[in-house]
Design a protein around this motif. Structure first.
Motif, PDB file in Angstrom:
ATOM      1  N   ALA A 115       0.816  -1.232   0.017  1.00  0.00           N
ATOM      2  CA  ALA A 115      -0.056  -0.156   0.165  1.00  0.00           C
ATOM      3  C   ALA A 115       1.045   1.406  -0.026  1.00  0.00           C
ATOM      4  CB  ALA A 115      -0.953   0.200   1.213  1.00  0.00           C
ATOM      5  N   PRO A 116       0.571   2.075  -0.884  1.00  0.00           N
ATOM      6  CA  PRO A 116       1.353   3.332  -1.027  1.00  0.00           C
ATOM      7  C   PRO A 116       1.522   4.104   0.382  1.00  0.00           C
ATOM      8  CG  PRO A 116      -0.110   3.299  -3.000  1.00  0.00           C
ATOM      9  CD  PRO A 116      -0.459   2.052  -1.933  1.00  0.00           C
ATOM     10  N   THR A 117       2.595   4.500   1.186  1.00  0.00           N
ATOM     11  CA  THR A 117       2.530   5.477   2.199  1.00  0.00           C
ATOM     12  C   THR A 117       3.981   6.073   2.263  1.00  0.00           C
ATOM     13  OG1 THR A 117       2.372   5.299   4.646  1.00  0.00           O
ATOM     14  CG2 THR A 117       3.158   3.238   3.512  1.00  0.00           C
ATOM     15  N   ALA A 118       4.512   6.537   3.141  1.00  0.00           N
ATOM     16  CA  ALA A 118       5.567   7.312   3.381  1.00  0.00           C
ATOM     17  C   ALA A 118       6.728   6.360   3.707  1.00  0.00           C
ATOM     18  CB  ALA A 118       5.802   8.484   4.764  1.00  0.00           C
ATOM     19  N   ALA A 119       8.043   6.550   3.075  1.00  0.00           N
ATOM     20  CA  ALA A 119       9.096   5.700   3.446  1.00  0.00           C
ATOM     21  C   ALA A 119       9.342   5.954   4.841  1.00  0.00           C
ATOM     22  CB  ALA A 119      10.374   6.015   2.327  1.00  0.00           C
ATOM     23  N   TYR A 120       9.948   5.021   5.388  1.00  0.00           N
ATOM     24  CA  TYR A 120      10.091   5.023   6.996  1.00  0.00           C
ATOM     25  C   TYR A 120      11.299   4.166   7.603  1.00  0.00           C
ATOM     26  CZ  TYR A 120       8.260   0.507   8.013  1.00  0.00           C
ATOM     27  OH  TYR A 120       7.896  -1.047   7.977  1.00  0.00           O
ATOM     28  N   GLY A 121      11.614   4.549   8.880  1.00  0.00           N
ATOM     29  CA  GLY A 121      12.353   3.548   9.665  1.00  0.00           C
ATOM     30  C   GLY A 121      12.005   3.551  10.901  1.00  0.00           C
ATOM     31  N   HIS A 122      12.010   2.466  11.704  1.00  0.00           N
ATOM     32  CA  HIS A 122      11.433   2.349  13.078  1.00  0.00           C
ATOM     33  C   HIS A 122      12.622   2.009  14.087  1.00  0.00           C
ATOM     34  CE1 HIS A 122      10.356  -1.705  14.518  1.00  0.00           C
ATOM     35  NE2 HIS A 122      10.613  -2.039  13.077  1.00  0.00           N
ATOM     36  N   PHE A 123      12.592   2.696  15.296  1.00  0.00           N
ATOM     37  CA  PHE A 123      13.819   2.517  16.111  1.00  0.00           C
ATOM     38  C   PHE A 123      13.549   2.500  17.705  1.00  0.00           C
ATOM     39  CE2 PHE A 123      14.440   5.174  12.409  1.00  0.00           C
ATOM     40  CZ  PHE A 123      15.718   4.470  12.037  1.00  0.00           C
ATOM     41  N   THR A 124      14.090   1.761  18.382  1.00  0.00           N
ATOM     42  CA  THR A 124      14.100   1.510  19.796  1.00  0.00           C
ATOM     43  C   THR A 124      15.276   2.294  20.563  1.00  0.00           C
ATOM     44  OG1 THR A 124      15.082  -0.688  19.651  1.00  0.00           O
ATOM     45  CG2 THR A 124      12.414  -0.282  19.895  1.00  0.00           C
ATOM     46  N   ASP A 125      16.021   3.052  19.585  1.00  0.00           N
ATOM     47  CA  ASP A 125      17.306   3.459  20.209  1.00  0.00           C
ATOM     48  C   ASP A 125      17.261   4.926  19.474  1.00  0.00           C
ATOM     49  OD1 ASP A 125      20.245   3.090  21.359  1.00  0.00           O
ATOM     50  OD2 ASP A 125      20.576   4.085  19.365  1.00  0.00           O
ATOM     51  N   ALA A 126      17.708   5.647  20.538  1.00  0.00           N
ATOM     52  CA  ALA A 126      17.748   7.242  20.161  1.00  0.00           C
ATOM     53  C   ALA A 126      18.933   7.606  19.137  1.00  0.00           C
ATOM     54  CB  ALA A 126      17.790   8.170  21.367  1.00  0.00           C
ATOM     55  N   ASP A 127      20.161   7.154  19.366  1.00  0.00           N
ATOM     56  CA  ASP A 127      21.236   7.247  18.375  1.00  0.00           C
ATOM     57  C   ASP A 127      21.002   6.817  16.974  1.00  0.00           C
ATOM     58  OD1 ASP A 127      22.745   8.929  20.459  1.00  0.00           O
ATOM     59  OD2 ASP A 127      23.340   6.862  21.209  1.00  0.00           O
ATOM     60  N   ASP A 128      20.379   5.602  17.044  1.00  0.00           N
ATOM     61  CA  ASP A 128      20.198   5.139  15.561  1.00  0.00           C
ATOM     62  C   ASP A 128      19.059   6.090  15.020  1.00  0.00           C
ATOM     63  OD1 ASP A 128      21.733   2.895  16.302  1.00  0.00           O
ATOM     64  OD2 ASP A 128      20.301   1.435  16.631  1.00  0.00           O
ATOM     65  N   ALA A 129      17.988   6.404  15.697  1.00  0.00           N
ATOM     66  CA  ALA A 129      17.000   7.301  15.116  1.00  0.00           C
ATOM     67  C   ALA A 129      17.462   8.570  14.652  1.00  0.00           C
ATOM     68  CB  ALA A 129      16.055   7.732  16.363  1.00  0.00           C
ATOM     69  N   LYS A 130      18.534   8.996  15.387  1.00  0.00           N
ATOM     70  CA  LYS A 130      19.243  10.363  14.810  1.00  0.00           C
ATOM     71  C   LYS A 130      20.026  10.178  13.840  1.00  0.00           C
ATOM     72  CE  LYS A 130      19.153  12.507  19.609  1.00  0.00           C
ATOM     73  NZ  LYS A 130      20.086  12.840  20.688  1.00  0.00           N
ATOM     74  N   ASP A 131      20.729   9.159  13.545  1.00  0.00           N
ATOM     75  CA  ASP A 131      21.621   8.891  12.492  1.00  0.00           C
ATOM     76  C   ASP A 131      20.769   8.793  11.094  1.00  0.00           C
ATOM     77  OD1 ASP A 131      23.916   8.526  13.890  1.00  0.00           O
ATOM     78  OD2 ASP A 131      23.866   6.623  14.037  1.00  0.00           O
ATOM     79  N   TYR A 132      19.591   8.099  11.546  1.00  0.00           N
ATOM     80  CA  TYR A 132      18.536   7.929  10.387  1.00  0.00           C
ATOM     81  C   TYR A 132      18.069   9.389   9.904  1.00  0.00           C
ATOM     82  CZ  TYR A 132      14.352   6.541   7.596  1.00  0.00           C
ATOM     83  OH  TYR A 132      13.636   6.209   6.405  1.00  0.00           O
ATOM     84  N   VAL A 133      17.735  10.444  10.895  1.00  0.00           N
ATOM     85  CA  VAL A 133      17.268  11.805  10.429  1.00  0.00           C
ATOM     86  C   VAL A 133      18.404  12.366   9.814  1.00  0.00           C
ATOM     87  CG1 VAL A 133      16.812  13.895  11.663  1.00  0.00           C
ATOM     88  CG2 VAL A 133      15.667  11.837  12.363  1.00  0.00           C
ATOM     89  N   ARG A 134      19.826  12.113  10.254  1.00  0.00           N
ATOM     90  CA  ARG A 134      20.843  13.034   9.511  1.00  0.00           C
ATOM     91  C   ARG A 134      20.953  12.510   8.135  1.00  0.00           C
ATOM     92  NH1 ARG A 134      23.201  12.130  14.821  1.00  0.00           N
ATOM     93  NH2 ARG A 134      22.900  13.904  16.221  1.00  0.00           N
ATOM     94  N   GLN A 135      20.878  11.193   8.172  1.00  0.00           N
ATOM     95  CA  GLN A 135      20.929  10.814   6.721  1.00  0.00           C
ATOM     96  C   GLN A 135      19.984  11.389   5.822  1.00  0.00           C
ATOM     97  OE1 GLN A 135      20.416   6.419   6.357  1.00  0.00           O
ATOM     98  NE2 GLN A 135      22.399   6.285   7.555  1.00  0.00           N
TER      99      GLN A 135
END
Ligand code: AMP
Ligand code: GLY
Length: 421
Positions: A115-135
């Motif tokens: 189903a068409p939706t926004a691309a995403y990542g999901h995280f349980t760790d803040a540093d991983d989440a931040k890396d993804y945002v910077r990327q």
């Protein structure tokens, strides 16, 4: 039929108002209800998130059919407890309610259903989440995974805001809802909502709507639960609706059935539309509030037949009788909302207003005391009207708003502006 509706907002007042008009309704109880609902049905105090208490109450009151309004009892498995007790209920199981209760679950279902939706990542760790945002860079959207009363979504126009939101969520500002975080591509376009009934297999559209989430005119200021809504949503043309059905809703419903969690109840699909392509923003497993108020104004008594058919697995033989009409609802809120506000201020002038199939003031947060109606929440009244055109409905609703005497309330004067211009 003896009917029990669970909930206490404008959504439940509108549901009660529609259900009451249907001759199949012999008795209606709303728990816990509010002052407006008490004018048309019996209200009962009941802890609606306790499945056992709801079952006992339904049995004691010879209830044949339960309609669950808000998401919290659904996520708590109240529909499951009722079904186990052999009581007919409109609303998804706890397992199916994860479509609203967990954003990462919904993304996974969308992936499986293509189903068409926004691309995403999901995280349980803040540093991983931040890396993804910077990327990925900004703009980007940061979401608490769980239920956060509509507050768990930060649309970050710059990277710093996104990083701060990640710290907030993992820091516990949304409680358990923020232990997991979904980070999404920012989607451009115009938002609209599609409401469908589902009986486990069949899907039936019951209308489209658009709401105004921001507190201020011109869609500015803080996010709220919704300051007004209208139906139909012109941006959701028949063609785009058909695409949303075939590409998003039916495949995700089939995926839920395949996983042993068939969906039954109303499904609210928040869509982002750009260049004729709808993409899913989010699912909710209940009617929108205040979108329900405009849908009920348009559907009237048949809403009960449709919900009943969904609960009994008979949607295949159901159909909606559409009028060529438009409805709008204007929310009157307590000054200060969505920040802090006062409760207990008096509202006057309500009894002189028309109450008919084209004009209705639904109560969202009121209580009656000593013959007076007092504000008892942030969003307090939903002034709702219907017309042959949106302009006519708009005029009727604002004519009622002008006659309501409530010094401590406010409302937006521009509900419907996109569709009216
Ligand atoms: P939700 O609680 O998921 O409805 O999100 C609240 C609001 O945030 C939505 O109504 C959208 O306006 C906005 N939003 C959520 N996700 C996205 C996204 N991926 N792209 C753009 N806006 C979004
Ligand atoms: N009006 C938005 C919602 O009910 O979630």
């Amino acid at each position: 039929m003896n009917i029990l509706i669970l909930g206490s907002g404008g959504r439940e007042h509108a549901l009660a108002w529609a259900v009451m008009q249907n001759p199949k309704c012999d008795k209606l109880i709303v728990a816990p209800g509010n002052a407006g609902i008490a004018q048309i049905a019996d209200c009962a105090s009941l802890d609606i998130e306790q499945g056992g208490a709801v079952v006992t109450f339904a049995e004691e009151n010879a209830i044949d059919f339960v309609i669950i309004g808000p998401e919290a009892p659904l996520a708590a498995g109240v529909a499951d407890r009722l079904r186990e007790a052999g009581i007919l209920v409109f609303g998804p199981s706890e397992a199916a309610a994860r479509l609203e209760a967990s954003k990462s679950f919904t993304k996974e279902i969308c992936d499986a259903a293509k189903a068409p939706t926004a691309a995403y990542g999901h995280f349980t760790d803040a540093d991983d989440a931040k890396d993804y945002v910077r990327q990925q860079g900004a703009p980007i959207v940061v979401k608490a995974d769980g239920l956060a009363a509509g507050k768990g979504v930060i649309v970050a126009m710059d990277e710093a805001t996104a990083l701060e939101a990640i710290d907030d969520m993992f820091g516990g500002s949304f409680g358990g809802a923020g232990a997991e975080v979904v980070i999404e591509e920012f989607m451009e376009g115009e938002e609209a909502s599609l409401f469908v009934l589902v009986d486990g297999e069949e899907v039936l559209s019951i209308g489209t709507a658009q709401d105004h989430k921001r507190v201020g005119e011109g869609d500015t200021g803080l996010n709220t639960g919704g300051m007004g809504a209208y139906s139909p949503a012109p941006v959701l043309s028949a063609e785009i609706e058909a695409r949303a059905m075939e590409e998003i809703i039916k495949p995700t419903m089939a995926e839920m059935a395949k996983r042993g969690a068939p969906y039954q109840g109303v499904l609210y699909a928040g869509l982002m539309i750009k260049d004729g392509q709808p993409r899913l923003v989010e699912y909710n497993v209940r009617f929108g509030d205040p979108e329900c108020q405009v849908l009920m104004m348009r559907l009237g008594a048949q809403a009960l037949d449709l919900m009943h058919a969904a609960a009994e697995g008979r949607l295949g033989e159901a159909q909606v009788n559409w009028g060529d009409d438009h409805a709008i609802t204007v929310v009157m809120a307590a000054k200060g909302y969505p920040g802090s506000y006062q409760k207990g201020t008096e509202i006057q002038g309500l009894e002189a207003l028309p109450e008919d199939s084209s004009n209705m003031v639904f109560h969202a947060g009121t209580k009656a005391e000593g013959g007076k109606i007092l504000a008892n929440g942030g969003r307090v009244l939903n002034v709702t009207a219907r017309g042959e055109t949106l302009a006519e409905a708009h005029e009727r609703a604002y004519a009622m708003v002008e006659r309501i005497d409530w010094a401590d309330g406010f409302f937006r004067r521009d509900i419907g502006w996109r569709a009216l211009k």
